[in-house]
Write an enzyme that holds these catalytic residues in place. Structure first.
Site, PDB file in Angstrom:
ATOM      1  N   THR A  75       0.891  -1.299   0.090  1.00 41.85           N
ATOM      2  CA  THR A  75      -0.167  -0.261  -0.156  1.00 41.85           C
ATOM      3  C   THR A  75       1.005   1.308   0.047  1.00 41.85           C
ATOM      4  O   THR A  75       1.420   1.674  -1.039  1.00 41.85           O
ATOM      5  CB  THR A  75      -1.117  -0.060   1.001  1.00 41.85           C
ATOM      6  OG1 THR A  75      -0.132  -0.116   2.313  1.00 41.85           O
ATOM      7  CG2 THR A  75      -2.208  -1.040   1.168  1.00 41.85           C
ATOM      8  N   LYS A  83       3.977  -6.814   4.004  1.00 40.81           N
ATOM      9  CA  LYS A  83       3.734  -5.442   3.646  1.00 40.81           C
ATOM     10  C   LYS A  83       3.250  -4.863   4.941  1.00 40.81           C
ATOM     11  O   LYS A  83       2.722  -5.374   5.938  1.00 40.81           O
ATOM     12  CB  LYS A  83       2.720  -5.472   2.676  1.00 40.81           C
ATOM     13  CG  LYS A  83       1.134  -5.904   2.981  1.00 40.81           C
ATOM     14  CD  LYS A  83       0.585  -4.891   3.893  1.00 40.81           C
ATOM     15  CE  LYS A  83       0.382  -3.403   3.008  1.00 40.81           C
ATOM     16  NZ  LYS A  83      -0.538  -2.597   3.937  1.00 40.81           N
ATOM     17  N   THR A 110       1.885  -8.548  11.413  1.00 36.92           N
ATOM     18  CA  THR A 110       1.892  -7.406  10.597  1.00 36.92           C
ATOM     19  C   THR A 110       0.575  -7.334   9.985  1.00 36.92           C
ATOM     20  O   THR A 110      -0.202  -7.981  10.125  1.00 36.92           O
ATOM     21  CB  THR A 110       3.079  -7.512   9.768  1.00 36.92           C
ATOM     22  OG1 THR A 110       3.171  -6.324   9.094  1.00 36.92           O
ATOM     23  CG2 THR A 110       2.881  -8.619   8.619  1.00 36.92           C
ATOM     24  N   GLU A 139       6.404   4.426   7.465  1.00 35.62           N
ATOM     25  CA  GLU A 139       5.740   5.820   6.658  1.00 35.62           C
ATOM     26  C   GLU A 139       6.645   6.961   7.231  1.00 35.62           C
ATOM     27  O   GLU A 139       6.671   7.408   8.550  1.00 35.62           O
ATOM     28  CB  GLU A 139       4.430   5.990   6.948  1.00 35.62           C
ATOM     29  CG  GLU A 139       3.502   5.433   6.291  1.00 35.62           C
ATOM     30  CD  GLU A 139       2.108   5.092   6.515  1.00 35.62           C
ATOM     31  OE1 GLU A 139       1.184   4.855   5.595  1.00 35.62           O
ATOM     32  OE2 GLU A 139       1.711   5.853   7.468  1.00 35.62           O
ATOM     33  N   ASN A 166      -0.335  10.294   5.755  1.00 32.43           N
ATOM     34  CA  ASN A 166      -1.204   9.847   6.353  1.00 32.43           C
ATOM     35  C   ASN A 166      -2.764  11.122   6.394  1.00 32.43           C
ATOM     36  O   ASN A 166      -3.877  10.776   6.076  1.00 32.43           O
ATOM     37  CB  ASN A 166      -1.243   9.553   7.890  1.00 32.43           C
ATOM     38  CG  ASN A 166      -0.873   8.327   7.980  1.00 32.43           C
ATOM     39  OD1 ASN A 166      -1.218   7.328   7.745  1.00 32.43           O
ATOM     40  ND2 ASN A 166       0.735   8.117   8.512  1.00 32.43           N
ATOM     41  N   THR A 200      -6.427  10.514  -0.800  1.00 22.31           N
ATOM     42  CA  THR A 200      -6.432  11.441  -2.000  1.00 22.31           C
ATOM     43  C   THR A 200      -5.090  10.951  -2.854  1.00 22.31           C
ATOM     44  O   THR A 200      -5.063  11.072  -3.833  1.00 22.31           O
ATOM     45  CB  THR A 200      -6.187  12.862  -1.547  1.00 22.31           C
ATOM     46  OG1 THR A 200      -4.855  13.178  -0.944  1.00 22.31           O
ATOM     47  CG2 THR A 200      -7.249  13.279  -0.696  1.00 22.31           C
TER      48      THR A 200
END
Length: 405
Positions: A153, A179, A190, A276, A400, A405
């Site tokens: 993702t 992932k 995970t 991230e 995030n 979007t």
């Protein structure tokens, strides 16, 4: 921005398992987003799942199907979590399983579904159904790398690990992919992890291994303290190796367990390294605790502290933030004079205050590194435990804030 995360390995094929990948267009056109794993008859599957009470529909259906039939397929989509969709989500997951069953001549409950992506949006069932023929057409034992990409993702890089060992002179292979980059504080595993081996493993032992090793690896990582609705970690044993069958009293079990653990650890650490916005990989080691829970309370308090995590991002040796986090971790009756806190090889805290030989320059030298270890000695017992995390950067907020979007 992955921290020390290199290219995928050359995966060992797992006889009895083939992988197919499609570009179905679930969320974005042109990217790999649908994965099918086909298992030969006789393969065993075990797994662990999220404890989030809003668990996703595919988690519910996979648990149900595992209790009913021998799995022949794993069906994984990215781009949509199929979570928060109530009964319609469950019906949609079952419809996808039935669609794969129609194409393969198997029973619907022989497919285990998995989803990852945005929560609360209807699963695009027709898009997935239309992508299945492509995935089935390119089934192959050597498509691990494509599958690793197909389950991503917000990951910046695909994640995988593989190894080969010999048991009683016969080769055994292990390969796996995972992932995850955000919404990561697994409470079992995970967000998604898939490991497979050609070893022949007793079913009860297979479940024991995935539970034990998932606890030591995926259940010791955190990015942001959020447990996903979709967490799942599955372990497949095809039984196609000529090595002796592994049972609880097998003389080869320890060697196999250590090899499997290494793959679990590599996949779990890769998630943290690709967190991230991450720029630092942080190991938090708590020693001399009175219990495992006590050690984890301290470790996770440090790992989830925004002040500690932002100081790490800034490479700021603000050791007072670490000291404060240890103090508020909820451990009763701490003997402050017994606590030791180290940053890498630099002593930060001794005898209730700053270590006598600490200097800002020495602390800064450690903080400038990309891999950092924080060690806390509580002086209360003999229990040690470790948690892995990352720093908190502006990019985490941006990723995030813009996720849908």
């Amino acid at each position: 921005m992955a921290v020390g995360l290199g290219p995928l390995p050359d995966f060992h094929a797992i006889t009895g398992l083939r992988l197919g990948v499609a570009r179905a267009g679930i969320k974005k056109p042109g990217r790999r987003d649908l994965v099918v794993m086909a298992l030969e008859e006789g393969a065993q599957v075990a797994g662990i799942f999220t404890r989030n009470q809003f668990c996703a529909a595919p988690v519910l259906v996979t648990r149900e199907h595992l209790s009913q039939a021998a799995p022949r397929f794993l069906l994984i989509n990215t781009g949509n979590a199929n979570a928060g969709n109530g009964e319609q989500g469950v019906a949609d997951a079952r419809t996808c399983c039935a669609a794969l069953a129609d194409l393969t001549g198997t029973a619907p409950n022989q497919t285990l579904p998995f989803s990852t992506g945005v929560i609360g949006e209807p699963l695009p069932v027709e898009v997935i159904r239309n992508g299945l023929p492509e995935a089935l057409d390119n089934l192959a034992e050597n498509h691990w790398a494509e599958a690793a990409e197909g389950i991503m993702t917000t990951d910046t890089l695909p994640k995988g690990a593989t190894c080969r060992l010999e048991l009683d002179g016969k080769p055994v292979h292990i390969s796996g992919i995972s992932k995850g980059a955000g919404m990561i504080r697994p409470n079992m595993a995970t967000m998604l992890g898939f490991l497979a081996t050609d070893a022949d493993i007793e079913p009860a032992l297979l479940q024991s291994l995935v539970s034990e090793l998932g606890e030591q690896s995926f259940n010791r990582i955190t990015i942001d303290g959020d447990t996903s609705t979709n967490d799942a970690c599955m372990l497949v044993a095809t039984g196609r190796s000529e090595a002796p069958r592994l049972t609880a009293d097998s003389p080869h079990l320890n060697a196999f367990r250590e090899a499997l653990k290494a793959v679990f650890m590599t996949l779990a650490h890769a998630i943290v390294r690709d967190g991230e916005g991450a720029t630092k990989f942080i190991t938090i080691r708590v020693e001399q605790a009175a219990s495992t829970q006590e050690a984890l309370d301290v470790a996770y308090t440090l790992a989830h502290s925004p002040l500690v995590k932002t100081a790490l991002f800034a490479s700021d040796p603000n050791w007072g933030r670490i000291l404060a986090a240890v103090g508020r971790a909820g451990v009763p009756d701490l003997d402050l004079s017994a606590i030791e806190i180290d940053l890498g090889d630099v002593a930060l805290v001794r005898n209730g205050g700053r270590a006598a030989d600490y200097t800002e320059a020495r602390g800064q030298a450690v903080m400038d590194e990309s891999d950092i270890t924080i060690r806390v000695g509580l002086g209360r017992g003999e229990v040690n435990d470790t948690v892995w995390t990352c720093d908190l950067s502006q990019d985490y907020v941006t990723i995030n804030a813009e996720y849908r979007t």
